[in-house]
Write an enzyme that holds these catalytic residues in place. Structure first.
Site, mmCIF file in Angstrom:
data_model
loop_
_atom_site.group_PDB
_atom_site.id
_atom_site.type_symbol
_atom_site.label_atom_id
_atom_site.label_comp_id
_atom_site.label_asym_id
_atom_site.label_seq_id
_atom_site.Cartn_x
_atom_site.Cartn_y
_atom_site.Cartn_z
ATOM 1 N N LYS A 189 -10.585 -0.770 10.643
ATOM 2 C CA LYS A 189 -10.203 -2.436 9.544
ATOM 3 C C LYS A 189 -11.026 -3.524 10.088
ATOM 4 O O LYS A 189 -11.171 -4.335 9.483
ATOM 5 C CB LYS A 189 -8.721 -3.049 8.632
ATOM 6 C CG LYS A 189 -9.185 -1.953 7.313
ATOM 7 C CD LYS A 189 -8.481 -1.205 6.652
ATOM 8 C CE LYS A 189 -7.432 -0.157 5.875
ATOM 9 N NZ LYS A 189 -7.923 0.567 4.892
ATOM 10 N N CYS A 202 -5.137 2.503 -3.644
ATOM 11 C CA CYS A 202 -3.447 2.939 -2.948
ATOM 12 C C CYS A 202 -2.060 1.904 -3.120
ATOM 13 O O CYS A 202 -1.673 2.040 -2.663
ATOM 14 C CB CYS A 202 -4.170 3.346 -1.553
ATOM 15 S SG CYS A 202 -4.808 4.784 -1.953
ATOM 16 N N ASP A 247 3.227 -4.436 7.708
ATOM 17 C CA ASP A 247 1.757 -3.533 7.452
ATOM 18 C C ASP A 247 0.865 -5.127 7.862
ATOM 19 O O ASP A 247 0.342 -5.789 7.115
ATOM 20 C CB ASP A 247 2.435 -2.740 6.544
ATOM 21 C CG ASP A 247 0.204 -2.620 6.102
ATOM 22 O OD1 ASP A 247 -0.155 -2.572 7.205
ATOM 23 O OD2 ASP A 247 0.750 -1.837 5.841
ATOM 24 N N HIS A 277 1.190 -1.468 0.456
ATOM 25 C CA HIS A 277 -0.129 -0.071 -0.147
ATOM 26 C C HIS A 277 1.047 1.167 0.474
ATOM 27 O O HIS A 277 2.052 1.554 0.506
ATOM 28 C CB HIS A 277 -0.616 0.424 1.292
ATOM 29 C CG HIS A 277 -1.613 0.974 1.723
ATOM 30 N ND1 HIS A 277 -1.639 2.307 2.261
ATOM 31 C CD2 HIS A 277 -2.906 1.510 1.447
ATOM 32 C CE1 HIS A 277 -2.815 3.022 1.363
ATOM 33 N NE2 HIS A 277 -4.073 2.369 1.301
#
Lengths: 420, 154
Positions: A240, A378, A214, A137
């Site tokens: 999320k 993204c 991540d 990302h």
């Protein structure tokens, strides 16, 4: 664990699998959209919030609102207790060894920037290398680009193959004694690929590199165990994983956090300040300058409770069943091509349809009450890799059902009808 | 399909999306060019013009994007070819008003002719940018702005 009164015991969740029951835990899913039943398939952008999370935040403001770690008064004690309880919940959620390894941040983006600007600036210099992947990302690319611009270090990239998997040979070639840090996503937000991070962490440690994972997309789908993974940093975004926006965590190994300089300066992160200099607090407070997002932390703790009440094996089994069903049904559609066909995927399907732009797909699906994401997600390097301007992305949460997928397929048939 | 969808994806729009006019056409002696994109959805176009004696002699566009942006670019070039720059500027303003102003009156829309179909985006605020992007690129080409046009800088 004994819950302070503002954390409700999660309710309405069955241990067995009744996906409709999960839907009932999320008030917004009962509201019609454009006069239709809402089919929410944009969970990788942000998930909806269960009643228990909304209620924890409401209760906090009704009963306990005050600033934390400051006042000696009753409310401040209550607020501090709630905030620190949320930290312990997150420690348990990712199985960290210590609560002080959990830093509250705005989300994964801020967590990565924090590591780049503190650990990175101190430990990574000219001649050193940072290794990322083509499937990151933007939030796990740009902070490192900023860092190498400043320090003269090099940014190396592991590319992906046609299935959307990392090319292992490149990992072996590019992981060298020059590598100081590997920054890699646990699950690709645009392709759904689950990376073999355990193996990557082991290989990185063999050459003395640190690893940042991540976990923004992984947190709602997989049981995260940072102790077992032995990663050095792990980041996640609350919104999320059924928590509010504006809150997330940075996990860092204690000895790493202790040696990192502060991120931002201000209150909360100091032990003493004089006009000639200041001394800094220990982690995690060193990295939490200013009044934190207290309600967010409490909401995040409540979201962790919610996920813990389901158990990840049950959750994965359900989500994978819906993912497989969706993959089968979508693959069967003429002219539809799935982008990202790894055998190890979770929760995400990106696809394109012959000569129909994703933006048009998104608008027509929306009219049927179906929410998907269209665009580059993204992750522009991935779009470039597959030579696509954009894809349509369907991303699942625990409340999605095969019925939702049937609605999606019906919606896509309508899209094709418009453009036939 | 509901009415607003039908208005958005009018037959004329679908036709120009399927068979865009002046697409991948490079006008001879093109002397005005501009590029533009919508970074949020990845639409990306460039427009090339041959301007002679204050009049658009020839025009072409290339790039990729959604049905709305592509049809808008195709309809746009079809309608500006042969027009004076003054007329084009007037048309740009009328189109802009037609796409964004809910109160724009029908009469003033008459001059738009075929371009009226673009008004279907009014019910889709997220899609107005798609329809308007090619027009901004055209404007930039005429004014020889070197800067890339972006929906996110308007």
């Amino acid at each position: 664990m004994n819950y302070p009164y503002f954390f409700l015991e999660p309710t309405g969740i069955s241990a067995g699998l009744d996906p409709e029951k999960f839907k009932n835990d999320f008030p917004i899913l009962r509201k019609p959209v454009r006069g239709k039943k809402l089919v929410y398939l944009d969970n990788a952008a942000t998930s909806q919030k269960p009643h228990t999370v909304i209620e924890a935040i409401r209760q906090y403001y009704l009963d306990s609102n005050a600033n934390v770690h400051r006042g000696v008064h009753w409310l401040s004690e209550k607020a501090t207790e709630a905030y620190e309880m949320a930290r312990i919940k997150m420690q348990e959620f990712i199985n960290a060894d210590h609560a002080d390894e959990i830093v509250f941040v705005r989300g994964s983006t801020e967590a990565i920037n924090l590591v780049a600007q503190t650990y990175g600036r101190k430990e990574i210099g000219q001649g050193d290398e940072i290794l990322i992947t083509e499937m990151e990302h933007h939030s796990n690319i740009v902070p490192w680009q900023l860092l190498v611009e400043e320090t003269g270090a090099d940014l190396q990239v592991i590319h992906i193959d046609d299935n959307g998997e990392l090319i292992r040979e490149e990992l072996r070639e590019k992981l060298t004694e020059k590598t100081k840090l590997v920054a890699i996503t646990h699950i690709s937000n645009a392709l759904g690929t689950v990376n073999p991070i355990r193996e990557i962490i082991r290989s990185a440690h063999e050459v003395g590199a640190r690893v940042l994972v991540d976990g923004a997309q992984a947190a709602p789908h997989l049981k995260i165990d940072v102790h077992d993974l032995d990663c050095d940093f792990y980041t996640l975004s609350g919104h999320k994983m059924y928590a509010p926006t504006g809150i997330g965590i940075l996990y860092g190994k204690r000895e790493l956090l202790q040696n990192m300089p502060p991120y931002q300066g201000g209150g909360e992160m100091i032990t003493s300040v004089s006009l000639t200099g200041s001394s800094y607090a220990k982690p995690p407070y060193r990295f939490e300058a200013g009044t934190p997002n207290i309600e967010g932390a409490i909401g995040l703790g409540a979201a962790a409770d919610y996920l813990n009440s389901i158990d990840f094996d049950t959750l994965s089994a359900h989500e994978n069943e819906v993912l497989d069903y969706a993959t089968d049904r979508l693959s069967a559609m003429d002219g539809l091509k799935i982008i990202g066909t790894s055998g190890h995927k979770a929760g995400i399907i990106s696809f394109v349809i012959d000569s129909i732009h994703p933006h048009d797909v998104g608008t027509i699906l929306d009219q049927a009450g179906i929410a998907v994401r269209t665009g580059h997600h993204c992750a522009m390097p991935i779009m470039e890799r597959f030579q696509l301007p954009a894809t349509t992305r369907v991303s699942l949460a625990l409340y999605n059902t095969k019925d939702d997928i049937d609605s999606l397929v019906e919606g896509l048939k309508q899209v094709k009808e418009v453009f036939k | 399909m509901n009415d607003s969808l039908r208005e958005l994806y009018e037959e004329v729009i679908l036709d120009h999306n399927r068979n865009p006019r002046n697409y991948n056409h490079t006008p001879e002696n093109a002397n005005h060019t501009a590029h533009g994109d919508n970074p949020l959805c990845g639409d990306r176009y460039s427009v090339k013009l041959t301007v002679k004696d204050g009049r658009i002699d020839d025009a072409g566009f290339e790039g990729s994007g959604c049905a709305i942006s592509k049809a808008s670019a195709s309809l746009m070039l079809e309608s500006v070819k042969g027009k004076s720059l003054e007329e084009v500027e007037h048309l740009f303003n009328s189109v802009h008003r037609h796409l964004t102003d809910h109160k724009a009156n029908e009469e003033s829309d008459d001059e738009l002719g075929k371009l009226k179909v673009l008004g279907g985006v009014k019910e889709f605020p997220m899609r107005v940018k798609c329809a308007i992007l090619p027009w901004h690129i055209l404007n930039a080409a005429i004014n020889e702005t070197d800067q890339m046009v972006s929906t996110e800088q308007q």
